[in-house]
Design a protein around this motif. Structure first.
Motif, PDB file in Angstrom:
ATOM      1  N   THR A   1       0.850  -1.185   0.000  1.00  0.00           N
ATOM      2  CA  THR A   1       0.000   0.000   0.000  1.00  0.00           C
ATOM      3  C   THR A   1       0.890   1.241   0.000  1.00  0.00           C
ATOM      4  O   THR A   1       2.121   1.153  -0.029  1.00  0.00           O
TER       5      THR A   1
ATOM      6  N   ASN B   1      -2.600   3.454   4.714  1.00  0.00           N
ATOM      7  CA  ASN B   1      -3.176   2.273   4.059  1.00  0.00           C
ATOM      8  C   ASN B   1      -3.989   2.644   2.814  1.00  0.00           C
ATOM      9  O   ASN B   1      -5.147   2.229   2.643  1.00  0.00           O
TER      10      ASN B   1
ATOM     11  N   LYS C   1      -4.587   2.683  -1.335  1.00  0.00           N
ATOM     12  CA  LYS C   1      -4.326   1.808  -2.473  1.00  0.00           C
ATOM     13  C   LYS C   1      -3.433   2.518  -3.481  1.00  0.00           C
ATOM     14  O   LYS C   1      -3.568   3.728  -3.712  1.00  0.00           O
TER      15      LYS C   1
END
Length: 663
Positions: free
Chosen positions: A262, A321, A323
Motif C-alpha cells: 500500500t 493504508n 491503495k
C-alpha cells in the motif's frame, strides 16, 4: 493530679536506698549488741566459776595465814572488780558497802591476829574471812546473774524491734515495687506485647492488604510511566501527536506499506498570517485559535489516520493504508475537505476570526520512501503553495527539490557575497517635474555575482528574507549608504533626501534603532537626509516592536515612506493612523494612465487622500512624458522612473550650481 512515671520511679529509688541503708545499720547494730552480750555472758560465767572455786578452796594454816591473806584479798578484789563491771550502776551500792565492811573487818582481824596469833584468833579470822568473802562472792554472783538476765531481755527487745522495722521496710519496698510494676511497667509491657501481637496478626492474617498496597503502588508507577510517555509524544496544547511521535508513526507506516503493498500520503499545512493574530490579539487568543483549529481538523480524520502538531501553527496529517494509484485523489479530496471546513470563521472570546491554510502534499513512494525525505519534500510543497497565495495547496514535484537546492546554494552564496563585498549600491533619482531638479534618490542594491553577472534585488532579497540573512544584508546596505551620504554631505551644500528600503525583519530587531543611531554618530550625517521605505505589508503584519522602532527612528528625524502603496490587502482608511510621511504610488497605477482601458480612479483617490492627510507623494515607474504631464496635472510632482533615469552607480552622480547632475 497524675504523677509521671519518671517522678514515681525516682521516689521509689530514694525509698529503696533509704530502706536498704537502714537495714544495713540495723544489721551492724544487732551484730554489735550480740557480740557485746556474748562477751558479758562469758565474763559473768568466768566470775561465777572463780567465785565458786575460791569459795570452796580457801584453806589456811597458822603459818601461811599472814602471807596468804594479802594474796587472797587481792584475788578477791579482782573478782569483785570484774563483777562490778557487769553490775548496773544503781545496784553497786550494796556490793560496795559490803566490800568496804569486809575490808574494815579484815583490817580489824589482821590487827588482832598480829597481837595474838593463836589458833583461836586464827580460826576466828579464817571464819570471818570466809564469811565476808562468801557474802561478797554471793552478792557479786547474784548481781552478775541479774545483769545477765537484764542484758538478755534487752537483747530480745532490740531483736524484736529491729525485726519489726526490717519487716516493715521490706513490706514497703515490696508494695512500692508492686505499685511501680503494676502501674507503669506492666501497662508498658502489655502495650508492647499487644503491639507485637497486632503487628503479627496484621502480617499473618492481612497479607492480602499488603499485596493490595503493593499492587496499588505498582499501578501508580505504571500510570506515571504512561503519563511521562504520553507527555513526551504529545503536544501540550492540543494533545495531538508531536513531531517526534509523528516521525515514529510515519516510519512504522512506511514499513507496513512494504508488507501490505500500500502507500500513504503526508499533508503539511499551516495557518496563513497566524503571526498577525498573535501580534494583534495576543498569544492567549492565538493558543485558543490553535486549539479550535486542531479540533476542527480532528473531526475530519479517520480512525487509522494521524494528525499531529509539529510546531507553532504547523500541522501534519498522515493518511494511511491507501491503495496504489488512488493516493493522490484521496489526498486531494481530504485537502479540499479541510479547506472547505476552514471557511467557517472561528469565534474566539467574541473575536470572529476567519483563517485559511496553505497545504503541501507528498505521496509515498513516489515522493520519498523514508521519513526524512518525505518531510523535506512535503515542506517544499507547502512553501510552493504559500508562494502561490493563501488558501491553496500544492503537490510535491521534483522541480521543487531542485528549487530548494538552488535556494540553499543561493543562501551560501549570499553569505559569501556579504563577506567579500560583492554587493554594490545604485541610486535612482526622484525629480521634481516642475523644476526638473533632483530632490531625492532611492538606494537600490545590486549583486555583482561572479558567475551570473549583475543581479537585481528580486533575485536574492526574497531568499535573504526567508533565510533571515536580510538582517545582516540590510545593515550592510545602511552602512554603505550612510558612508556615501557622508561623502556627499561634505561636498554638497544641499543634499537630496536618500531613501533606503528596510524590511519588517530589521524593524523587529531589538537593537536595530541603536545600530542605526551608532552609524549616524560614526559618519556624522543628518538623519533628516534619510528616508526609510517600508512596504505596505509591513503594516499588515506589524507588531508593537515594529511600531516602536518606527516611532523611535522618526523621533531621531528620520522620515518613513510606504512603498508600492495600494497593492496590499489593507483598506485606505487606515492610512491616517500610520506613522509615515511619504506615499509612493506603485507602477501598477501609473501604467493605467497610458492605457484607456484601465481606470485611473484608484490613482486619483490615492493622490486626493495624500493631499487631504498632508502626506508627500512620489510616483514610481514613470516611463513617458504623457504620464509625467498627467501627474503634474493631478499635482503629483515628484517623479521616479526610467523617464528621468535608471538606477545608476554613485560614481555617475555629480553636483553643480544647479544641483545634482546625472552623467
Amino acid at each position: 493530679m497524675r504523677i509521671s512515671a519518671r517522678v514515681l520511679g525516682a521516689a521509689l529509688l530514694v525509698i529503696t536506698v533509704l530502706a536498704i541503708t537502714t537495714l544495713l545499720v540495723m544489721a551492724v547494730f544487732m551484730m554489735t549488741r550480740t557480740a557485746d552480750f556474748q562477751e558479758k555472758s562469758k565474763a559473768i560465767n568466768d566470775v561465777s566459776i572463780k567465785v565458786s572455786s575460791i569459795s570452796t578452796s580457801i584453806g589456811m594454816t597458822n603459818t601461811t595465814a599472814t602471807n596468804y591473806y594479802p594474796r587472797l584479798f587481792e584475788g578477791a578484789n579482782k573478782i569483785i572488780a570484774q563483777s562490778l563491771e557487769l553490775t548496773a550502776e544503781h545496784e553497786l551500792t550494796n556490793l560496795s558497802r559490803l566490800l568496804l565492811s569486809t575490808q574494815s573487818n579484815l583490817v580489824t582481824l589482821e590487827a588482832a591476829f598480829s597481837s595474838d596469833p593463836s589458833s583461836i584468833y586464827f580460826t576466828n579470822l579464817r571464819a570471818q574471812i570466809i564469811l565476808q568473802l562468801s557474802r561478797i562472792f554471793e552478792e557479786a554472783n547474784r548481781q552478775a546473774n541479774k545483769n545477765y538476765l537484764q542484758q538478755n531481755a534487752l537483747l530480745k527487745r532490740d531483736l524484736t524491734i529491729l525485726s519489726s522495722i526490717g519487716v516493715a521496710l521490706l513490706s514497703i519496698l515490696l508494695v512500692a515495687f508492686l505499685i511501680y510494676f503494676k502501674g507503669f511497667l506492666l501497662p508498658i509491657i502489655n502495650a508492647q506485647a499487644s503491639l507485637r501481637h497486632k503487628k503479627y496478626k496484621e502480617l499473618s492474617t492481612n497479607k492480602q492488604l499488603v499485596v493490595t498496597e503493593l499492587e496499588l503502588l505498582f499501578h501508580t508507577i505504571q500510570l506515571s510511566q504512561k503519563q511521562l510517555i504520553y507527555d513526551a509524544t504529545h503536544d501540550e496544547l492540543t494533545q495531538l501527536s508531536n513531531r517526534a511521535e509523528f516521525k515514529q508513526l510515519l516510519s512504522n507506516e512506511l514499513r507496513l506499506n512494504q508488507t501490505r503493498k500500500t502507500c500513504s500520503a503526508v499533508i503539511y499545512l499551516d495557518i496563513d498570517d497566524f503571526k498577525n493574530i498573535n501580534d494583534s490579539l495576543g498569544h492567549v487568543i492565538g493558543d485558543k485559535l490553535l486549539l479550535a483549529f486542531s479540533r476542527r481538523l480532528s473531526r475530519l480524520i479517520n480512525g487509522t489516520d494521524c494528525l499531529a502538531r509539529i510546531g507553532g501553527d504547523e500541522f501534519t496529517l498522515l493518511l494511511t493504508n491507501l491503495k496504489l494509484g488512488f493516493a493522490e485523489d484521496i489526498a486531494l479530496k481530504k485537502v479540499l475537505e479541510i479547506l472547505r471546513a476552514l471557511k467557517e470563521p472561528f469565534n474566539i472570546e467574541s473575536h470572529p476570526l476567519s483563517v485559511s491554510s496553505s497545504v503541501g502534499i507528498a505521496i509515498t513512494p513516489v515522493h520519498g520512501n523514508d521519513g526524512d525525505t518525505l518531510m523535506r519534500n512535503v515542506d517544499a510543497a507547502l512553501y510552493d503553495a504559500k508562494s502561490k497565495g493563501k488558501a491553496t495547496y500544492a503537490f510535491y514535484t521534483s522541480e521543487l527539490t531542485e528549487n530548494a537546492e538552488n535556494l540553499l546554494k543561493t543562501e551560501h552564496e549570499i553569505k559569501d557575497a556579504i563577506r567579500n563585498d560583492q554587493f554594490v549600491m545604485f541610486y535612482q533619482p526622484q525629480v521634481d517635474a516642475r523644476t526638473e531638479k533632483v530632490v531625492g534618490m532611492e538606494a537600490l542594491i545590486r549583486w555583482e555575482h561572479p558567475k551570473r553577472g549583475l543581479l537585481p534585488p528580486p533575485e536574492f532579497i526574497p531568499i535573504a528574507e526567508k533565510s533571515f540573512l536580510i538582517q545582516e544584508l540590510g545593515m550592510w546596505i545602511i552602512n554603505n549608504v550612510f558612508q556615501q551620504v557622508a561623502i556627499w554631505q561634505e561636498n554638497w551644500k544641499r543634499l537630496p533626501k536618500i531613501s533606503i528600503n528596510i524590511s519588517t525583519f530589521q524593524l523587529e530587531q531589538v537593537d536595530f534603532v541603536e545600530q542605526v543611531q551608532n552609524l549616524i554618530t560614526k559618519y556624522d550625517i543628518r538623519a533628516s537626509n534619510i528616508c526609510f521605505e517600508i512596504t505596505e505589508s509591513t503594516f499588515l503584519n506589524y507588531s508593537k516592536r515594529t511600531l516602536d522602532s518606527i516611532n523611535n527612528l522618526r523621533a531621531l528625524d528620520f522620515e518613513f515612506a510606504i512603498d508600492d502603496f495600494g497593492t496590499g490587502y489593507s483598506c485606505l482608511s487606515y492610512i491616517n493612523r500610520l506613522p509615515i510621511d511619504i506615499i509612493k504610488i506603485d507602477k501598477e497605477f501609473i501604467d493605467s494612465i497610458a492605457q484607456p482601458s484601465l481606470s485611473t480612479s484608484p490613482l486619483e483617490a490615492i493622490i486626493i487622500l495624500a493631499a487631504g492627510l498632508g502626506l508627500k507623494l512620489v510616483a514610481e515607474g514613470v516611463e513617458d512624458e504623457h504620464q509625467v504631464e498627467y501627474l503634474k496635472q493631478k499635482k503629483c510632482y515628484v517623479i521616479q522612473g526610467y523617464y528621468y533615469s535608471k538606477p545608476i552607480p554613485a560614481t555617475m552622480i555629480t553636483v553643480n550650481s544647479n544641483g545634482v547632475m546625472l552623467q
